[in-house]
Structures are given as structure tokens and as C-alpha cells.
Design a protein around this motif. Structure first.
Motif, PDB file in Angstrom:
ATOM      1  N   TRP A 118     -14.896  67.881 -49.832  1.00 50.60           N
ATOM      2  CA  TRP A 118     -15.351  66.724 -49.055  1.00 50.60           C
ATOM      3  C   TRP A 118     -16.124  65.728 -49.920  1.00 50.60           C
ATOM      4  N   ASN A 119     -16.748  66.218 -50.957  1.00 53.87           N
ATOM      5  CA  ASN A 119     -17.457  65.326 -51.870  1.00 53.87           C
ATOM      6  C   ASN A 119     -16.495  64.337 -52.520  1.00 53.87           C
ATOM      7  N   GLN A 120     -15.247  64.764 -52.739  1.00 54.36           N
ATOM      8  CA  GLN A 120     -14.258  63.853 -53.316  1.00 54.36           C
ATOM      9  C   GLN A 120     -13.962  62.684 -52.383  1.00 54.36           C
ATOM     10  N   VAL A 121     -13.905  62.957 -51.093  1.00 56.93           N
ATOM     11  CA  VAL A 121     -13.655  61.884 -50.120  1.00 56.93           C
ATOM     12  C   VAL A 121     -14.803  60.880 -50.144  1.00 56.93           C
ATOM     13  N   ILE A 122     -16.028  61.391 -50.111  1.00 55.88           N
ATOM     14  CA  ILE A 122     -17.213  60.523 -50.125  1.00 55.88           C
ATOM     15  C   ILE A 122     -17.254  59.691 -51.410  1.00 55.88           C
ATOM     16  N   ALA A 123     -16.978  60.353 -52.551  1.00 54.72           N
ATOM     17  CA  ALA A 123     -17.005  59.663 -53.839  1.00 54.72           C
ATOM     18  C   ALA A 123     -15.973  58.542 -53.896  1.00 54.72           C
ATOM     19  N   ASN A 124     -14.784  58.786 -53.355  1.00 54.08           N
ATOM     20  CA  ASN A 124     -13.744  57.759 -53.365  1.00 54.08           C
ATOM     21  C   ASN A 124     -14.088  56.580 -52.468  1.00 54.08           C
ATOM     22  N   LEU A 125     -14.751  56.856 -51.361  1.00 53.49           N
ATOM     23  CA  LEU A 125     -15.195  55.759 -50.495  1.00 53.49           C
ATOM     24  C   LEU A 125     -16.235  54.888 -51.200  1.00 53.49           C
ATOM     25  N   ILE A 126     -17.178  55.525 -51.866  1.00 55.11           N
ATOM     26  CA  ILE A 126     -18.198  54.780 -52.614  1.00 55.11           C
ATOM     27  C   ILE A 126     -17.536  53.955 -53.723  1.00 55.11           C
ATOM     28  N   GLY A 127     -16.605  54.599 -54.454  1.00 55.51           N
ATOM     29  CA  GLY A 127     -15.906  53.896 -55.519  1.00 55.51           C
ATOM     30  C   GLY A 127     -15.114  52.704 -55.015  1.00 55.51           C
ATOM     31  N   LEU A 128     -14.501  52.853 -53.850  1.00 57.08           N
ATOM     32  CA  LEU A 128     -13.733  51.756 -53.262  1.00 57.08           C
ATOM     33  C   LEU A 128     -14.625  50.557 -52.967  1.00 57.08           C
ATOM     34  N   PHE A 129     -15.788  50.800 -52.383  1.00 57.94           N
ATOM     35  CA  PHE A 129     -16.716  49.709 -52.069  1.00 57.94           C
ATOM     36  C   PHE A 129     -17.161  48.986 -53.339  1.00 57.94           C
ATOM     37  N   ILE A 130     -17.472  49.743 -54.383  1.00 61.17           N
ATOM     38  CA  ILE A 130     -17.967  49.136 -55.620  1.00 61.17           C
ATOM     39  C   ILE A 130     -16.865  48.345 -56.321  1.00 61.17           C
ATOM     40  N   ASN A 131     -15.686  48.962 -56.494  1.00 63.03           N
ATOM     41  CA  ASN A 131     -14.588  48.293 -57.198  1.00 63.03           C
ATOM     42  C   ASN A 131     -14.126  47.037 -56.473  1.00 63.03           C
ATOM     43  N   SER A 132     -13.963  47.143 -55.160  1.00 57.89           N
ATOM     44  CA  SER A 132     -13.443  46.008 -54.387  1.00 57.89           C
ATOM     45  C   SER A 132     -14.435  44.861 -54.335  1.00 57.89           C
ATOM     46  N   TYR A 133     -15.716  45.161 -54.440  1.00 57.25           N
ATOM     47  CA  TYR A 133     -16.731  44.090 -54.422  1.00 57.25           C
ATOM     48  C   TYR A 133     -16.533  43.155 -55.613  1.00 57.25           C
ATOM     49  N   TYR A 134     -16.357  43.722 -56.804  1.00 54.16           N
ATOM     50  CA  TYR A 134     -16.251  42.896 -58.006  1.00 54.16           C
ATOM     51  C   TYR A 134     -14.863  42.275 -58.149  1.00 54.16           C
ATOM     52  N   SER A 135     -13.819  43.022 -57.848  1.00 50.90           N
ATOM     53  CA  SER A 135     -12.481  42.436 -57.926  1.00 50.90           C
ATOM     54  C   SER A 135     -12.311  41.361 -56.857  1.00 50.90           C
ATOM     55  N   GLY A 136     -12.927  41.591 -55.679  1.00 50.29           N
ATOM     56  CA  GLY A 136     -12.861  40.616 -54.604  1.00 50.29           C
ATOM     57  C   GLY A 136     -13.505  39.289 -54.972  1.00 50.29           C
ATOM     58  N   LYS A 137     -14.584  39.353 -55.731  1.00 52.82           N
ATOM     59  CA  LYS A 137     -15.255  38.126 -56.179  1.00 52.82           C
ATOM     60  C   LYS A 137     -14.383  37.337 -57.141  1.00 52.82           C
ATOM     61  N   MET A 138     -13.614  38.040 -57.937  1.00 51.40           N
ATOM     62  CA  MET A 138     -12.812  37.369 -58.964  1.00 51.40           C
ATOM     63  C   MET A 138     -11.614  36.627 -58.382  1.00 51.40           C
ATOM     64  N   ILE A 139     -11.030  37.165 -57.321  1.00 51.34           N
ATOM     65  CA  ILE A 139      -9.846  36.512 -56.740  1.00 51.34           C
ATOM     66  C   ILE A 139     -10.084  36.106 -55.284  1.00 51.34           C
ATOM     67  N   ASN A 140     -11.342  36.164 -54.867  1.00 55.01           N
ATOM     68  CA  ASN A 140     -11.721  35.744 -53.519  1.00 55.01           C
ATOM     69  C   ASN A 140     -10.974  36.546 -52.444  1.00 55.01           C
ATOM     70  N   TYR A 141     -11.008  37.878 -52.607  1.00 55.78           N
ATOM     71  CA  TYR A 141     -10.323  38.773 -51.663  1.00 55.78           C
ATOM     72  C   TYR A 141     -11.231  39.973 -51.424  1.00 55.78           C
ATOM     73  N   THR A 142     -12.081  39.876 -50.422  1.00 57.47           N
ATOM     74  CA  THR A 142     -13.105  40.887 -50.178  1.00 57.47           C
ATOM     75  C   THR A 142     -12.527  42.144 -49.538  1.00 57.47           C
ATOM     76  N   LEU A 143     -13.316  43.211 -49.552  1.00 54.20           N
ATOM     77  CA  LEU A 143     -12.886  44.469 -48.935  1.00 54.20           C
ATOM     78  C   LEU A 143     -12.661  44.293 -47.441  1.00 54.20           C
ATOM     79  N   LEU A 144     -13.485  43.486 -46.794  1.00 56.59           N
ATOM     80  CA  LEU A 144     -13.323  43.238 -45.362  1.00 56.59           C
ATOM     81  C   LEU A 144     -11.969  42.592 -45.079  1.00 56.59           C
TER      82      LEU A 144
END
Length: 483
Positions: free
Chosen positions: A382-408
Motif C-alpha cells: 500500500w505504501n507504493q500506492v501512496i508514494a505514486n500518488l505523491i509523485g503524481l502531484f509533484i511531477n504534474s505540478y511542474y510539468s503543468g506549469k511548463m505547458i499550462n496543463y495542471t493536474l486538475l
């Protein structure tokens, strides 16, 4: 050929490569799983951390730099070629020397010899890394298909034969080595490029400047991912690690069929349009929806149907792997989305940011692993699921800023697929609980798969889910291009 048509053609061949190669590899793994024991696969899993570290260091992110660079000359390829071989030899001898300590750590003497022989693949792989990068850069995936299928078949037959005559874990080791050798021979036969006796330090510096950040970020990711194998093998035993290895490799097989195929095609595509943010966002948006449209329902189906699938495919001796596999299916749903968010950072030349994000994420994840160990292996899953969710939020925040495509925005674009998947998943669960007593595992698997597939496509058509409509267009173009 235009970039769009080249991408569609490329995806066609890579998908054939992935599906064909993975299907053959899967058939081989089924036979091997029925002949060998979980502890044999557990021993291979114990070496995975060191094998993956060695392969990452051998490449040093240089092939990614070659693919990303808009123009490469002969000296670029030759320089990278010699760096790869030199590093591969150094890494091999380093692991050769440390093999006894690894065996002592796991309290498994046979690992010393396994590591010293298995790691020969580093040197073999280094000899065709540049040729492989050239094909990817050219988006010439047809040749990759012509190389990968024969190597999987021949090495797979060898592995099965050796397992059948009693070689045990060595059948897996020799199978992997033989596959690398066949790949190397075929790449050198089919690809005309040959290294010349030239080397440039400025060229090496140029590619290393980009590649070293990719290398270290990949290294951190590899260490973290394989840390599960490390802890399970050390804290528990090779049998439990063998169950985890089977669950994880089956999940990876499902995810890689589509996501890896798209990744091979789209990284060079993204690299071509890296300076056009609007176009990059548009392509990325469509890719995200398409990948999620196929992977999400497939993994949910396998999650629900895990027990009858494992009984039919691997036999009942692998049933302890089912709970691990079900949790890892949730991880697999998130994996492609994470990968493409990171690819945006790479093609924008922000390998430094990719590395910094790894410095932030992985210590958090490692703390999670250490805490989870106190509560048993299921907590570790279950820790893997939690870790992947955290990673998704972090990665998408910065990539979203670069191409104006947020996680939301991404979640909003995926919402129709999520809704349809939930409905189909509930139907699959109802059918399983209703029919499993009266039907055999294979009949149950096929019947529910057929019903769910038709229902999923039917609902997607009714609500006009964009990736479904997009797939119709792509499929028609593929048929037209084959005529």
C-alpha cells in the motif's frame, strides 16, 4: 513523411513490437513459472537492484541526449559509444568485486556467482546502445520489431529447455544473457552505423551535461523501485520475494504493452516540438487520454479477476502473489501518467529539475518504506500506492506549469474514462461473485472479459468519450496506411 503520420506509423510498429514481444515473453514466463519455483525468481529479483543500477550508469543518460539533440554527427555517436563501453566495463568489474558482499547481505551464497555471470549483459548492451538510439531518433521502429521478436523467441526457447532439464535459476540467467547477445548481433547486422576511431571531449561534455542529470534521476528512481526487492529479500525470504516478483512482473507486462510503446514513439515526437508549448500541450493532452483510456479498464479488470487468472495461467502454487498483484494494479494505473509528466520536463531540457524532484520525492518514499516494514508486507504494498500518488502531484505540478496543463485539468480530461471504468468494474465484480462457482477459471475469464469489453466501448461511444473517438480516427488511418 509528416511528423503526425510518422508518429502513427511508429506507434503501429512499436505496438506490434510490444504486444508481440510481451506476448511471447509472457508465454515463456508462464512455462517457466510452472517448471521453476518462487525462490528461483526471488533470487533473480535479489539481483535486480544491481543489474538496473549497472545499466543506468552504463548509459549515463547519453542515449536520451542523442535522441533529444536536433542534430548529431558521427563524432557524437562515436563518443557516446566509447563512453558507454568504458563505463560498462568499469561497472562490471566493480560488481564482480562486490558480489560476495551482496551474497552475504542476502545470506544466499549462490548470488555471488549469479551476479558475476548475469552482469556480463552490461558490456553486451553497451555495444548496441547507440544503434538502438539511432533507430528511436529516426522513429524507425520496424527494425526494432525485426530484432526483438527473434531474440525473445530464441532466448525463451533456451530458457525453457534449461529449466526443463534442471538448471533451475540458471535457466533464467542464461536466458537473459543469450537475449542480450542476440540483440547485439542483430543490431550490428541490420543497422549500418559503425563507430569510427574518434572521440571529442567537448562533445562528451555536451551530452553528459544533459545526460548526467537524467542518469542520476533514473538512478535514484531505480534504487527506490528496487528497494522493495531489497527489503523483501532481506527482511523476509526468497520465496515471498518470488511471489512479489511474479506479481510485479505481471503488472509491468500489462502496463508496458501500451505505455512503453507510446513512450518510445512520443519522446522523439515531443523533442521535435519542444519549443512550441501550445502544440506540446495539445499532443500531450491527447496522449494522456489515450493511454489512460486503455490501461485503466484493463488493470481494473485484472485487479478484480486476479485469482482465476493466476490459477489458470500460473497454477495454484502462485496464489499467494494475488493480493500483491491487486494492489500493484492500482500503482500501474498511475505509472503512465507520471511517466509522461516527467517526459515533459525532459524534452524541455530541464533534466536538472527532474533530478531535483527526485531528491525531494525519494527520501519521503524511503521513509514510507521503513515505516511500512513494521506493519508487514501488505503495508509495504500500500505504501507504493501512496508514494505514486505523491509523485503524481509533484511531477504534474511542474510539468503543468511548463505547458499550462495542471493536474486538475488532467483529471477533468480523464473523468469520463474513470466513470466508465468504475461502472464496468462493478459489473465485472458482480459477474465474478455470481458465476465463479458454476464456471471454470478460463470460461469465467473469457466471458467476463467479453462482456466488460463490449460494455466499456459501448458506454464510451454513448457518452462520446474523446479518446474513444480519437482512437477511431487513428485506427482508420492505420488501416489506410497498410493498404
Amino acid at each position: 513523411m509528416q511528423l503526425k503520420d510518422k508518429s502513427i506509423s511508429g506507434f503501429f510498429w512499436v505496438f506490434l513490437d510490444q504486444v508481440g514481444g510481451q506476448l511471447i515473453g509472457f508465454l515463456v514466463s508462464i512455462v517457466l513459472a510452472r517448471i521453476l519455483f518462487p525462490e528461483d525468481f526471488g533470487l533473480i529479483a535479489m539481483t535486480s537492484l544491481f543489474i538496473n543500477i549497472g545499466n543506468t550508469l552504463m548509459d549515463s543518460g547519453l542515449t536520451s541526449s542523442l535522441i533529444r539533440s536536433k542534430e548529431n554527427k558521427q563524432i557524437d555517436y562515436a563518443t557516446v559509444f566509447y563512453i558507454n563501453i568504458t563505463v560498462a566495463i568499469l561497472i562490471y568489474f566493480l560488481l564482480y568485486w562486490t558480489a560476495p558482499f551482496v551474497a552475504q547481505f542476502y545470506k544466499s551464497p549462490i548470488l555471488e556467482e549469479i551476479l558475476r555471470i548475469y552482469t556480463l549483459t552490461f558490456i553486451v548492451n553497451a555495444f548496441f546502445a547507440v544503434q538502438k538510439a539511432i533507430l528511436v531518433k529516426r522513429m524507425d521502429f520496424k527494425y526494432q520489431l525485426l530484432i526483438s521478436i527473434p531474440s525473445i523467441i530464441i532466448s525463451g526457447v533456451l530458457g525453457i529447455y534449461l529449466a526443463f532439464v534442471g538448471y533451475g535459476v540458471w535457466s533464467l540467467v542464461y536466458m537473459y544473457i543469450f537475449k542480450s547477445i542476440i540483440d547485439c548481433v542483430l543490431y550490428w547486422i541490420l543497422i549500418r552505423w559503425r563507430p569510427t576511431f574518434e572521440f571529442s571531449f567537448p562533445v562528451a561534455k555536451y551530452h553528459l551535461k544533459y545526460g548526467i542529470n537524467i542518469c542520476f534521476s533514473s538512478l535514484i528512481h531505480v534504487v527506490y523501485t528496487d528497494m522493495y526487492n531489497l527489503f523483501i529479500g532481506r527482511v523476509y525470504n526468497s520465496v515471498i520475494l518470488g511471489y512479489y516478483y511474479r506479481a510485479n512482473s505481471t503488472k509491468t507486462l500489462i502496463v508496458n504493452n501500451l505505455s512503453t510503446a507510446l513512450d518510445k514513439v512520443l519522446f522523439p515526437v515531443f523533442a521535435h516540438i519542444q519549443d512550441d508549448n501550445e502544440r506540446l500541450k495539445h499532443v500531450y493532452q491527447r496522449v494522456m487520454q489515450q493511454v489512460f483510456f486503455w490501461i485503466c479498464p484493463v488493470l481494473v479488470y485484472f485487479l478484480i479477476m486476479a485469482e482465476p487468472i493466476f490459477i489458470f495461467v500460473f497454477s495454484e502454487k502462485w496464489l499467494p502473489a494475488v493480493p500483491y498483484f491487486q494492489i500493484l494494479c492500482l500503482v500501474g494505473i498511475l505509472t503512465p501518467i507520471q511517466t509522461y509528466n516527467v517526459n515533459i520536463l525532459k524534452v524541455k531540457g530541464r533534466s536538472d529539475l527532474v533530478l531535483r524532484l527526485e531528491y525531494v520525492k525519494k527520501p519521503i518514499f524511503i521513509i514510507g518504506i521503513i515505516i511500512s516494514l513494521n506493519y508487514g508486507i501488505m503495508a509495504l504494498m500500500w505504501n507504493q500506492v501512496i508514494a505514486n500518488l505523491i509523485g503524481l502531484f509533484i511531477n504534474s505540478y511542474y510539468s503543468g506549469k511548463m505547458i499550462n496543463y495542471t493536474l486538475l485539468e488532467q483529471i477533468k480530461d480523464l473523468s469520463k474514462t474513470i466513470l466508465v471504468t468504475i461502472i464496468v468494474g462493478l459489473v465485472a465484480y458482480f459477474l465474478l461473485t455470481t458465476l465463479q462457482i458454476s464456471l471454470s477459471p478460463i470460461a469465467l475469464i473469457l466471458l467476463i472479459a467479453l462482456i466488460c469489453f463490449c460494455l466499456y466501448l459501448g458506454l464510451s461511444y454513448i457518452i462520446k468519450n474523446p479518446p474513444f473517438l480519437e482512437f477511431n480516427i487513428i485506427f482508420k488511418k492505420l488501416i489506410k496506411s497498410r493498404r
